[in-house]
Write an enzyme that holds these catalytic residues in place. Structure first.
Site, PDB file in Angstrom:
ATOM      1  N   GLU A  34      69.101  48.319  83.494  1.00 18.17           N
ATOM      2  CA  GLU A  34      68.282  47.689  82.451  1.00 18.17           C
ATOM      3  C   GLU A  34      68.385  46.171  82.498  1.00 18.17           C
ATOM      4  OE1 GLU A  34      66.032  48.944  80.704  1.00 18.17           O
ATOM      5  OE2 GLU A  34      66.408  51.041  81.188  1.00 18.17           O
ATOM      6  N   TYR A 117      66.783  45.186  72.880  1.00 15.81           N
ATOM      7  CA  TYR A 117      66.134  46.040  73.873  1.00 15.81           C
ATOM      8  C   TYR A 117      67.171  46.790  74.727  1.00 15.81           C
ATOM      9  CZ  TYR A 117      64.358  47.714  78.139  1.00 15.81           C
ATOM     10  OH  TYR A 117      64.131  48.556  79.185  1.00 15.81           O
ATOM     11  N   ASP A 135      60.303  46.484  75.141  1.00 18.35           N
ATOM     12  CA  ASP A 135      60.271  45.371  76.091  1.00 18.35           C
ATOM     13  C   ASP A 135      58.818  44.912  76.257  1.00 18.35           C
ATOM     14  OD1 ASP A 135      59.066  47.316  77.610  1.00 18.35           O
ATOM     15  OD2 ASP A 135      60.226  46.924  79.423  1.00 18.35           O
TER      16      ASP A 135
END
Ligand code: SF4
Length: 325
Positions: A34, A117, A135
């Site tokens: 991520e 996020y 996002d």
């Protein structure tokens, strides 16, 4: 499950791209993917993901490493603040009585450098917690689904929370992001192939949502000098938020080379032969563009082997321009 959720999840399971982190439940690996994907395209992120894991297979290995080693493994991926933050986070976790990533969104958010996020992505994918990760892709998909031109972050988050599948939050978050990355793309989205087109209010004019922002950046001019010593080129530690912790070629903003040469003579006390121009290098950071006039010259100092230091993409371009890499 609503028909909307059902259709998007079915589509995701049938069409998702095979990526190395897709089969993972290990929170550290999910976190790494991520963090990489925040500013790096999927295709480019895969080799960095593998290389980083080979060097730092778990959070403990990362916490025990020197920052310079971490930046070296990150070299080329750009946005080095991500690597510095990941290292800081690993050290903070390693210092806890139970040195594992915490299993909830709220506790993940308490870790240094972990924004909403990333915390939501890790909490939902690794731990199955029903929190919506929002996002850039998700913002675009939701803006189009709702035909919103200028939604606030709070509106988008609230809508994402409503749409979330509480039963499959990890797959759901990835499904919305995958839709944004492969179908509902910024330019020319593939609406006829979209699994949720029948619920979409923006599909008649998708590129109007969200309203495009006018953005023009003027390039900043700089000069850099590649000084060749007996054992390599002169490299200096970079400072500042963007490239701090990396090493680079001596460089200064502006078009005049004189002040940079004076500073180098004062810092290193070693004569520099008059530099010659070798060309111009252009590089775009997220916040500005640089246009660097590159010079090279002989130097009486020892210099460094560029392979031994973590370097930014910009410095690699400069060294290649001077045929020193
Ligand atoms: S129909 Fe088009 S605009 Fe709407 S979500 Fe699908 S791809 Fe995006």
């Amino acid at each position: 499950m609503t028909p909307f959720q059902h259709d998007l999840l079915e589509w995701y399971r049938a069409h998702r791209r095979a990526l190395p982190w897709r089969a993972e439940r290990d929170p550290y690996r999910i976190l790494l993917s991520e963090v990489l994907l925040q500013q790096t395209r999927v295709g480019q992120a895969v080799p960095y993901y593998r290389r980083f894991l080979e060097r730092f297979p778990d959070l403990r290995a990362l916490a025990g490493a020197q920052l310079e080693e971490v930046l070296h493994a990150w070299q080329g991926a750009g946005y080095y603040a991500r690597a510095r933050n990941l290292h800081k986070l690993a050290q903070a976790v390693a210092a806890q009585p139970r040195p594992d990533l915490p299993a909830s969104y709220a506790r993940l958010r308490e870790l240094p450098g972990l924004g909403p996020y990333t915390a939501a992505a890790v909490a939902s994918i690794a731990f199955g917690e029903p929190v919506a990760a929002v996002d850039g892709n998700v913002r675009r998909v939701i803006s189009r689904l709702m035909a919103w031109e200028n939604p606030t972050l709070a509106q988008l988050q609230a809508r994402a929370d409503q749409l979330l599948s509480a039963e499959h939050p990890g797959d759901w978050n990835q499904a919305v992001m995958e839709l944004g990355a492969t179908v509902c793309t910024p330019r020319r989205p593939a609406c006829p192939a979209c699994p949720v087109a029948r619920w979409c209010q923006g599909k008649g004019a998708p590129e109007c949502y969200p309203a495009p922002k006018a953005r023009r950046q003027k390039a900043v001019t700089a000069v850099a000098v590649v000084l060749r010593g007996a054992r390599g080129v002169l490299l200096e530690p970079r400072r500042g938020r963007v490239l701090g912790g990396l090493w680079g070629v001596p460089m200064a903003e502006g078009e005049a080379l004189g002040p940079l040469l004076e500073r180098l003579a004062a810092d290193h006390g070693t004569p520099i032969a008059p530099p010659e121009p070798v060309g111009t290098v252009r590089h775009a950071f997220s916040h500005r563009k640089l246009e660097v006039r590159v010079y090279h010259s002989a130097w009486e100092g020892p210099g460094h082997d560029p392979a031994s230091k973590p370097l930014s993409q910009l410095d690699r371009k400069i060294l290649r321009q001077a045929q020193a890499l």
